[in-house]
Scaffold this motif. Structure first.
Motif, PDB file in Angstrom:
ATOM      1  N   ALA A   1      57.835  31.689  46.634  1.00 29.96           N
ATOM      2  CA  ALA A   1      57.380  33.025  46.238  1.00 29.96           C
ATOM      3  C   ALA A   1      56.268  32.977  45.219  1.00 29.96           C
ATOM      4  CB  ALA A   1      58.557  33.834  45.693  1.00 29.96           C
ATOM      5  N   ASP A   2      56.213  31.898  44.384  1.00 28.24           N
ATOM      6  CA  ASP A   2      55.207  31.845  43.318  1.00 28.24           C
ATOM      7  C   ASP A   2      53.843  31.471  43.838  1.00 28.24           C
ATOM      8  OD1 ASP A   2      55.714  29.199  43.906  1.00 28.24           O
ATOM      9  OD2 ASP A   2      55.674  28.534  41.821  1.00 28.24           O
ATOM     10  N   SER A   3      53.720  31.164  45.144  1.00 26.00           N
ATOM     11  CA  SER A   3      52.414  30.760  45.660  1.00 26.00           C
ATOM     12  C   SER A   3      51.394  31.880  45.580  1.00 26.00           C
ATOM     13  CB  SER A   3      52.524  30.294  47.112  1.00 26.00           C
ATOM     14  OG  SER A   3      52.925  31.356  47.952  1.00 26.00           O
ATOM     15  N   ALA A   4      51.835  33.145  45.436  1.00 23.28           N
ATOM     16  CA  ALA A   4      50.910  34.280  45.300  1.00 23.28           C
ATOM     17  C   ALA A   4      50.968  34.882  43.906  1.00 23.28           C
ATOM     18  CB  ALA A   4      51.241  35.339  46.336  1.00 23.28           C
ATOM     19  N   ALA A   5      51.530  34.134  42.943  1.00 21.88           N
ATOM     20  CA  ALA A   5      51.781  34.702  41.623  1.00 21.88           C
ATOM     21  C   ALA A   5      50.514  35.150  40.918  1.00 21.88           C
ATOM     22  CB  ALA A   5      52.527  33.685  40.755  1.00 21.88           C
ATOM     23  N   ASP A   6      49.402  34.452  41.177  1.00 23.51           N
ATOM     24  CA  ASP A   6      48.179  34.795  40.462  1.00 23.51           C
ATOM     25  C   ASP A   6      47.156  35.465  41.382  1.00 23.51           C
ATOM     26  OD1 ASP A   6      46.639  31.475  40.492  1.00 23.51           O
ATOM     27  OD2 ASP A   6      47.725  32.593  42.009  1.00 23.51           O
ATOM     28  N   ALA A   7      47.632  36.035  42.505  1.00 16.29           N
ATOM     29  CA  ALA A   7      46.711  36.582  43.495  1.00 16.29           C
ATOM     30  C   ALA A   7      46.006  37.834  43.011  1.00 16.29           C
ATOM     31  CB  ALA A   7      47.462  36.886  44.792  1.00 16.29           C
ATOM     32  N   ALA A   8      46.445  38.387  41.871  1.00 13.00           N
ATOM     33  CA  ALA A   8      45.846  39.623  41.392  1.00 13.00           C
ATOM     34  C   ALA A   8      44.531  39.389  40.647  1.00 13.00           C
ATOM     35  CB  ALA A   8      46.822  40.363  40.477  1.00 13.00           C
ATOM     36  N   VAL A   9      44.103  38.134  40.483  1.00 15.20           N
ATOM     37  CA  VAL A   9      42.838  37.857  39.811  1.00 15.20           C
ATOM     38  C   VAL A   9      41.693  38.265  40.733  1.00 15.20           C
ATOM     39  CG1 VAL A   9      41.373  36.087  38.782  1.00 15.20           C
ATOM     40  CG2 VAL A   9      43.850  35.948  38.525  1.00 15.20           C
ATOM     41  N   SER A  10      40.811  39.127  40.245  1.00 14.73           N
ATOM     42  CA  SER A  10      39.697  39.611  41.059  1.00 14.73           C
ATOM     43  C   SER A  10      38.575  38.579  41.096  1.00 14.73           C
ATOM     44  CB  SER A  10      39.153  40.920  40.486  1.00 14.73           C
ATOM     45  OG  SER A  10      40.168  41.898  40.428  1.00 14.73           O
ATOM     46  N   ASP A  11      37.736  38.699  42.081  1.00 14.18           N
ATOM     47  CA  ASP A  11      36.564  37.828  42.187  1.00 14.18           C
ATOM     48  C   ASP A  11      35.345  38.697  42.488  1.00 14.18           C
ATOM     49  OD1 ASP A  11      34.904  35.631  42.425  1.00 14.18           O
ATOM     50  OD2 ASP A  11      35.343  35.367  44.557  1.00 14.18           O
ATOM     51  N   PRO A  12      34.472  38.933  41.503  1.00 15.05           N
ATOM     52  CA  PRO A  12      34.595  38.494  40.106  1.00 15.05           C
ATOM     53  C   PRO A  12      35.651  39.294  39.351  1.00 15.05           C
ATOM     54  CG  PRO A  12      32.708  39.932  40.350  1.00 15.05           C
ATOM     55  CD  PRO A  12      33.266  39.740  41.735  1.00 15.05           C
ATOM     56  N   LEU A  13      35.916  38.870  38.118  1.00 17.67           N
ATOM     57  CA  LEU A  13      36.904  39.568  37.302  1.00 17.67           C
ATOM     58  C   LEU A  13      36.499  41.024  37.111  1.00 17.67           C
ATOM     59  CD1 LEU A  13      37.539  36.949  34.473  1.00 17.67           C
ATOM     60  CD2 LEU A  13      38.933  37.357  36.504  1.00 17.67           C
ATOM     61  N   ASP A  14      37.484  41.916  37.169  1.00 18.33           N
ATOM     62  CA  ASP A  14      37.175  43.321  36.926  1.00 18.33           C
ATOM     63  C   ASP A  14      37.159  43.594  35.419  1.00 18.33           C
ATOM     64  OD1 ASP A  14      39.850  43.703  36.040  1.00 18.33           O
ATOM     65  OD2 ASP A  14      40.508  44.247  38.061  1.00 18.33           O
ATOM     66  N   GLU A  15      36.801  44.806  35.071  1.00 17.58           N
ATOM     67  CA  GLU A  15      36.633  45.153  33.655  1.00 17.58           C
ATOM     68  C   GLU A  15      37.921  44.957  32.873  1.00 17.58           C
ATOM     69  OE1 GLU A  15      34.566  46.362  30.247  1.00 17.58           O
ATOM     70  OE2 GLU A  15      33.856  45.777  32.249  1.00 17.58           O
ATOM     71  N   GLU A  16      39.040  45.346  33.444  1.00 23.05           N
ATOM     72  CA  GLU A  16      40.331  45.196  32.759  1.00 23.05           C
ATOM     73  C   GLU A  16      40.639  43.727  32.487  1.00 23.05           C
ATOM     74  OE1 GLU A  16      45.079  46.326  33.389  1.00 23.05           O
ATOM     75  OE2 GLU A  16      43.652  46.561  35.023  1.00 23.05           O
ATOM     76  N   GLN A  17      40.370  42.872  33.459  1.00 19.42           N
ATOM     77  CA  GLN A  17      40.638  41.449  33.288  1.00 19.42           C
ATOM     78  C   GLN A  17      39.696  40.821  32.270  1.00 19.42           C
ATOM     79  OE1 GLN A  17      40.319  40.384  37.397  1.00 19.42           O
ATOM     80  NE2 GLN A  17      42.483  40.802  37.843  1.00 19.42           N
ATOM     81  N   ARG A  18      38.432  41.249  32.267  1.00 13.76           N
ATOM     82  CA  ARG A  18      37.493  40.729  31.266  1.00 13.76           C
ATOM     83  C   ARG A  18      37.941  41.103  29.861  1.00 13.76           C
ATOM     84  NH1 ARG A  18      33.592  42.212  35.163  1.00 13.76           N
ATOM     85  NH2 ARG A  18      33.123  44.149  34.067  1.00 13.76           N
ATOM     86  N   LYS A  19      38.392  42.344  29.693  1.00 10.90           N
ATOM     87  CA  LYS A  19      38.859  42.777  28.368  1.00 10.90           C
ATOM     88  C   LYS A  19      40.121  42.032  27.959  1.00 10.90           C
ATOM     89  CE  LYS A  19      36.802  47.409  28.355  1.00 10.90           C
ATOM     90  NZ  LYS A  19      37.060  48.876  28.369  1.00 10.90           N
ATOM     91  N   LEU A  20      40.988  41.747  28.940  1.00  7.94           N
ATOM     92  CA  LEU A  20      42.190  40.972  28.653  1.00  7.94           C
ATOM     93  C   LEU A  20      41.814  39.586  28.119  1.00  7.94           C
ATOM     94  CD1 LEU A  20      45.298  40.524  28.849  1.00  7.94           C
ATOM     95  CD2 LEU A  20      44.910  39.745  31.198  1.00  7.94           C
ATOM     96  N   LEU A  21      40.832  38.950  28.742  1.00  9.51           N
ATOM     97  CA  LEU A  21      40.401  37.626  28.282  1.00  9.51           C
ATOM     98  C   LEU A  21      39.758  37.704  26.904  1.00  9.51           C
ATOM     99  CD1 LEU A  21      38.949  36.051  31.565  1.00  9.51           C
ATOM    100  CD2 LEU A  21      41.197  35.683  30.530  1.00  9.51           C
ATOM    101  N   GLU A  22      39.005  38.755  26.652  1.00 11.18           N
ATOM    102  CA  GLU A  22      38.413  38.913  25.318  1.00 11.18           C
ATOM    103  C   GLU A  22      39.497  39.046  24.257  1.00 11.18           C
ATOM    104  OE1 GLU A  22      35.902  42.313  25.645  1.00 11.18           O
ATOM    105  OE2 GLU A  22      34.392  41.298  26.896  1.00 11.18           O
ATOM    106  N   ARG A  23      40.540  39.819  24.570  1.00 17.21           N
ATOM    107  CA  ARG A  23      41.648  39.957  23.626  1.00 17.21           C
ATOM    108  C   ARG A  23      42.394  38.637  23.458  1.00 17.21           C
ATOM    109  NH1 ARG A  23      42.287  44.912  26.448  1.00 17.21           N
ATOM    110  NH2 ARG A  23      44.126  44.146  27.580  1.00 17.21           N
ATOM    111  N   TYR A  24      42.503  37.887  24.549  1.00 21.93           N
ATOM    112  CA  TYR A  24      43.171  36.581  24.464  1.00 21.93           C
ATOM    113  C   TYR A  24      42.397  35.638  23.537  1.00 21.93           C
ATOM    114  CZ  TYR A  24      44.710  31.900  25.732  1.00 21.93           C
ATOM    115  OH  TYR A  24      45.152  30.600  25.674  1.00 21.93           O
ATOM    116  N   VAL A  25      41.082  35.578  23.695  1.00 20.92           N
ATOM    117  CA  VAL A  25      40.271  34.700  22.842  1.00 20.92           C
ATOM    118  C   VAL A  25      40.418  35.104  21.382  1.00 20.92           C
ATOM    119  CG1 VAL A  25      37.921  33.996  22.254  1.00 20.92           C
ATOM    120  CG2 VAL A  25      38.628  34.098  24.652  1.00 20.92           C
ATOM    121  N   ALA A  26      40.331  36.403  21.120  1.00 21.14           N
ATOM    122  CA  ALA A  26      40.459  36.877  19.735  1.00 21.14           C
ATOM    123  C   ALA A  26      41.836  36.529  19.164  1.00 21.14           C
ATOM    124  CB  ALA A  26      40.228  38.385  19.672  1.00 21.14           C
ATOM    125  N   ALA A  27      42.894  36.706  19.960  1.00 25.85           N
ATOM    126  CA  ALA A  27      44.248  36.426  19.483  1.00 25.85           C
ATOM    127  C   ALA A  27      44.455  34.933  19.274  1.00 25.85           C
ATOM    128  CB  ALA A  27      45.277  36.970  20.468  1.00 25.85           C
TER     129      ALA A  27
END
Length: 338
Positions: free
Chosen positions: A191-217
């Protein structure tokens, strides 16, 4: 320039044009970025040496894939399955956390996108290629017998016809179709083979902001901010150690105890396994500035981080990604240190 020299140079160039896609194929087969590069080099050398016997009954590309498949099958006959920590053991509670390394050949290895993903014009084709090198899918591939693995990659990822695969493997179309059905059934059980399938190509705005928050944290080592970005059952791994952690409390607890030396780290973005990632440098108390610590690979689903994987063998990974083995401190940090 003699005709023979021109012919040799032309053949070298024709073979070299296939290097990236062949490396991607061999990486999916072997689960190791370094073994994949060795397999491709062996493939190209064999092709160069035997080109005078290539009769053109198939395309040069098909011929190269036949050679690469045989190289990989030979390599797999002498090797075990590569895995992630969670494929080998249960999650370890923080109270029992211990850093126990296993040999390099145990682990599924990360790879830079540029080494395995050729440039293609079709966005759908590019998306399939990226999905097929993500860690969860790669781990699922390793559960397949080698010939089933080859059939699945050739049919599902590279979109070869069953007749083409049958010719490459010197078998029947019925055998190819049967192998593909069995391979699909095995992957469906994971079941985990699709666990990360929600990553967009390219990353969408929400995902980019998530990564920015991750770097800051992460750079601020703010555990409250970091855990707010994690899915409740997020997973953290650290090959070559077999320890893996799950959940907010254990991950944050590890990072503030055993992993506390990572405080003050800097992150540089990298493209790895079709996923967002970072090269992590931690403070270097001896030389000043920063020293390599890990290549991080992040998995995202439903607006949260579901996994972050720290590959710690920096002497292997950082040169592979073209990353420096030391970062100087920023001028304002030097002034503060004075």
């Amino acid at each position: 320039m003699s005709d023979s020299t021109a012919t040799v140079e032309d053949l070298d160039a024709r073979l070299e044009r296939h290097r990236v896609e062949l490396t991607g194929y061999c990486y999916r087969m072997l689960g190791s970025s370094f073994e994949a590069e060795d397999a491709v080099q062996d493939t190209l050398v064999r092709a160069w040496r035997s080109y005078d016997r290539f009769e053109g009954r198939s395309s040069l590309r098909s011929w190269l894939y036949r050679i690469a498949t045989n190289v990989c099958l030979d390599m797999l006959s002498a090797a075990g399955k590569r895995a992630r920590p969670m494929d080998l053991s249960e999650s370890t509670p923080l109270a029992r956390a211990a850093l126990c390394p296993r040999p390099d050949h145990t682990w599924l290895e990360p790879v830079p996108d540029a080494r395995v993903l050729p440039t293609v014009q079709d966005p759908a084709e590019a998306a399939v290629a990226k999905e097929s090198v993500r860690l969860a899918f790669m781990a699922a591939l390793q559960q397949l017998p080698p010939k089933q693995r080859a059939v699945l990659i050739l049919r599902e990822v590279l979109a070869w016809r069953a007749s083409e695969v049958a010719e490459l493997l010197e078998t029947s179309v019925a055998s190819v179709n049967s192998a593909l059905q069995r391979a699909r059934a095995t992957l469906a059980e994971r079941a985990d083979s699709a666990a990360d399938a929600a990553v967009s190509d390219p990353l969408d705005e929400e995902q980019r902001k998530l990564l920015e928050r991750y770097v800051a944290a992460f750079e601020g080592y703010d555990m409250s901010a970091l855990t707010a970005l994690l899915h409740e059952d997020a997973v953290m791994t650290m090959p070559p150690f077999d320890l893996w952690l799950t959940g907010h409390d254990d991950i944050a607890g590890f990072m503030t105890t055993i992993g506390s030396a990572c405080e003050g780290s800097r992150l540089l973005p990298v493209q790895v396994n079709g996923l967002p990632g970072f090269a992590q440098y931690k403070p270097d108390p001896e030389k000043g500035g920063y020293t390599p610590w890990a290549v991080q690979v992040l998995e995202i689903s439903d607006g949260r981080l579901t996994g972050f994987h720290f590959f710690l063998d920096t002497q292997r990974w950082f040169p592979l990604f073209g990353l420096p083995l030391h970062l100087e401190a920023e001028p304002d940090q030097v002034e503060q240190g004075e």
